[in-house]
Structures are given as structure tokens and as C-alpha cells.
Design a protein around this motif. Structure first.
Motif, short mmCIF file in Angstrom:
data_model
loop_
_atom_site.label_atom_id
_atom_site.label_comp_id
_atom_site.label_asym_id
_atom_site.label_seq_id
_atom_site.Cartn_x
_atom_site.Cartn_y
_atom_site.Cartn_z
N GLY A 20 0.81 -1.19 0.00
CA GLY A 20 0.00 0.00 0.00
C GLY A 20 0.84 1.24 0.00
N GLY A 21 0.16 2.40 -0.05
CA GLY A 21 0.87 3.65 -0.19
C GLY A 21 1.23 3.86 -1.63
N VAL A 22 1.52 5.06 -2.00
CA VAL A 22 1.83 5.33 -3.38
C VAL A 22 3.23 5.88 -3.49
N ALA A 23 3.97 5.43 -4.49
CA ALA A 23 5.24 6.06 -4.76
C ALA A 23 4.94 7.47 -5.19
N GLY A 24 5.36 8.40 -4.47
CA GLY A 24 4.97 9.75 -4.76
C GLY A 24 4.30 10.36 -3.55
N CYS A 25 3.69 9.55 -2.72
CA CYS A 25 3.21 9.87 -1.40
C CYS A 25 2.46 11.19 -1.34
N ARG A 178 6.32 14.27 -8.21
CA ARG A 178 5.10 14.62 -7.49
C ARG A 178 5.31 14.57 -5.97
N ASN A 179 4.74 15.55 -5.29
CA ASN A 179 4.58 15.56 -3.84
C ASN A 179 5.81 15.15 -3.04
N PRO A 180 6.85 15.96 -3.06
CA PRO A 180 8.00 15.66 -2.19
C PRO A 180 7.57 15.65 -0.73
N GLU A 181 8.26 14.87 0.08
CA GLU A 181 7.98 14.82 1.51
C GLU A 181 9.24 14.40 2.25
N THR A 182 9.19 14.46 3.55
CA THR A 182 10.32 14.06 4.37
C THR A 182 10.01 12.74 5.04
N ALA A 184 11.96 9.87 7.51
CA ALA A 184 13.13 9.55 8.33
C ALA A 184 14.23 10.60 8.15
N GLY A 185 13.81 11.84 8.06
CA GLY A 185 14.76 12.94 7.96
C GLY A 185 15.30 13.17 6.57
N GLU A 186 14.82 12.43 5.57
CA GLU A 186 15.33 12.56 4.20
C GLU A 186 14.22 13.04 3.28
N ARG A 187 14.54 14.01 2.41
CA ARG A 187 13.58 14.48 1.43
C ARG A 187 13.50 13.47 0.29
N VAL A 188 12.29 13.01 0.01
CA VAL A 188 12.07 12.04 -1.07
C VAL A 188 10.97 12.56 -1.98
N VAL A 189 10.94 12.03 -3.20
CA VAL A 189 9.95 12.48 -4.18
C VAL A 189 9.51 11.29 -5.02
N GLY A 190 8.26 11.31 -5.44
CA GLY A 190 7.76 10.28 -6.34
C GLY A 190 7.95 10.68 -7.78
N LEU A 191 8.46 9.77 -8.58
CA LEU A 191 8.60 9.98 -10.02
C LEU A 191 7.60 9.06 -10.71
N VAL A 192 6.74 9.64 -11.53
CA VAL A 192 5.66 8.89 -12.16
C VAL A 192 5.87 8.90 -13.66
N GLN A 193 5.80 7.72 -14.27
CA GLN A 193 5.98 7.62 -15.71
C GLN A 193 4.87 8.36 -16.44
N GLN A 194 5.23 9.09 -17.46
CA GLN A 194 4.27 9.77 -18.31
C GLN A 194 4.28 9.13 -19.70
#
Length: 265
Positions: A20-25, A178-182, A184-194
Motif C-alpha cells: 500500500g501507499g503510493v510512490a509519490g506519497c 510529485r509531492n515531495p515529503e520528508t 526519516a529525515g530525508e527528502r524524497v519524491v515520487g517519479l511517475v511515468q508519463q
């Protein structure tokens, strides 16, 4: 209606697994994290690199949730070794061990067995008797099977890394951040295929090497979204002791839907 369709309709909580959860969060990100048209080429390069890394893993841990049915946590390699658990919440928990792609073991807790007994009660007293006889033998033990006997288990697809990543592309020609977030103290981002609907996504750190932290993809049309970790860690798949094992032939009737065939889940 085919055997798999009937079984899924009767007891979908025991035959599928996933994430569950979405890559991109979700969540809000800083203004400088937002994608822009000028960054499109960079997102394509980073997503392509992350997917190439993912497809190249020889050993990996994957965990998450499939729809609202079960939590999955497994470690798999390309030698046919795989260990993990399926957690169905109130419907119980199953442990599994796959060794070299040749033999498979499942151990179901009392809650899983109770779920199956309730199904047997709906079928009739003969089904209950068959189930109770099999459950007495298997309680607390592993059921040993061949992969062919449990070929409908979706966990088998995840345990085979070639199958798992078969529909994941080596690269993409279009991607959107899409939708960067933090986390565990690290900035992450979802990359979605277009374009939209391509069915592939990956979560990576906002900066630095685009290590795949989470991936969304399909296996034979089934959507999975899984956390990815521990690449390169050996998979310790050890067969259970003989005293802890029963063969699938010894517990025919455990699953009430088709007591004449061997069921090990």
C-alpha cells in the motif's frame, strides 16, 4: 467460474498479497522541490536510472500492502530463495519459505485455520470433518509443497524477481515529479511515468543518487506498490526440520473449497 476465481471470491484474504501507499506519497513540500518544465529531462534521467537499478537487484526486500487484503514482507533472490510473511490482520498470518525454486513451505497460524473452518461450515459437515482432520495434523507445522501445487499464490510472483520486474521498463521517455515529503529525515519524491496510466512509479531521494526506495508496478495486470530495501543482502532460506513439516498430501481437505485437490494455503 474457474478454480482461481472461485477461490478468490470465497477467500481472497488468503490468496493474494502486496503493498500500500503510493510512490509519490502525500504531504507538502518546499517551494524549491516543485517540478518545473525545465526539470522534465532530469526527472526522466533519474527515473530511468532508478528503474534500471531496481531491475538489476539480485537480492532485495519488499514489503507493503496489497489492496486492503494483506501485508507482505519478503526477501527474495534470483536463485529461487525467498522467505517472508503474509499478515491478514484478524484473519491470521502465514509464514513461507521457498528454497531454490524447488520446494515451498507454508505455516498458517490458528486464525488462518479458523477462517478456513468457517468456510468449511458453510460447505457442510463433510467439509468440516475433512478440514478438522487436516488442521489437527498441520497446526503449528509447515506444509511442504512443490511450486506447481501453489502456483496461484501471488507471493510466488514476487518471490521470482524475473517475474516481479518483467513489466517494469528499463527506462522511460517521460516522467513527472510529485509531492515531495520528508521520511526519516530525508527528502524524497515520487517519479511517475508519463503519459498518465503507464502504471509505473518510483520514489527516490530528492537529491543524490536516485536509489529506488519504493516502486509501483504491475505483475500480470495486478498493481503492486512496495517499499524496497536491503539490496544485496543474502536470503537465508532454510528448510524447516522434518519434525516441523507435513506434506501437502497429508492435509488434503484443509482448504474446504476443493477438498479433492491438494491445498497448502
Amino acid at each position: 467460474m474457474g478454480n482461481r476465481t472461485r477461490r478468490t471470491a470465497v477467500l481472497c484474504a488468503i490468496v493474494v498479497l502486496g503493498a500500500g501507499g503510493v510512490a509519490g506519497c502525500g504531504g507538502s513540500g518546499a517551494e524549491d522541490d516543485k517540478p518545473s518544465a525545465e526539470k522534465g529531462g532530469n526527472e526522466v534521467r533519474r527515473m530511468s536510472a532508478a528503474l534500471k537499478t531496481l531491475k538489476g537487484y539480485d537480492t532485495v526486500r519488499m514489503n507493503g500492502r496489497y489492496m486492503s487484503i494483506a501485508d507482505i514482507d519478503l526477501r527474495a533472490d534470483r536463485e529461487g530463495n525467498c522467505v517472508g510473511t503474509l499478515d491478514f490482520g484478524d484473519d491470521g498470518r502465514t509464514e513461507f519459505v521457498h528454497v531454490g525454486g524447488e520446494r515451498v513451505w507454508h505455516r498458517h497460524d490458528d486464525a488462518v485455520l479458523a477462517t478456513w473452518r468457517r468456510l468449511a461450515e458453510q460447505t457442510g459437515p463433510d467439509a468440516v470433518a475433512r478440514h478438522d482432520k487436516a488442521a489437527k495434523k498441520v497446526r503449528g507445522k509447515y506444509i511442504e509443497s512443490s511450486p506447481a501445487e501453489v502456483e496461484e499464490n501471488l507471493e510466488l510472483r514476487l518471490c521470482d524477481l524475473d517475474t516481479t520486474f518483467a513489466d517494469v521498463p528499463d527506462s522511460v521517455s517521460g516522467a513527472e515529479a510529485r509531492n515531495p515529503e520528508t521520511k526519516a529525515g530525508e527528502r524524497v519524491v515520487g517519479l511517475v511515468q508519463q503519459p498518465e496510466g503507464a502504471g509505473v512509479s518510483v520514489q527516490v531521494p530528492v537529491t543524490g543518487t536516485p536509489v529506488p526506495l519504493r516502486a509501483g508496478f504491475e505483475i500480470d495486470g495486478e498493481p503492486f506498490e512496495l517499499a524496497i530495501s536491503d539490496p544485496g543482502e543474502p536470503v537465508k532460506a532454510t528448510p524447516p526440520l522434518a519434525a516441523e513439516t507435513v506434506t501437502s498430501a497429508e492435509v488434503t481437505g484443509l482448504f474446504p473449497e476443493n477438498p479433492k485437490s491438494t491445498q497448502s494455503r
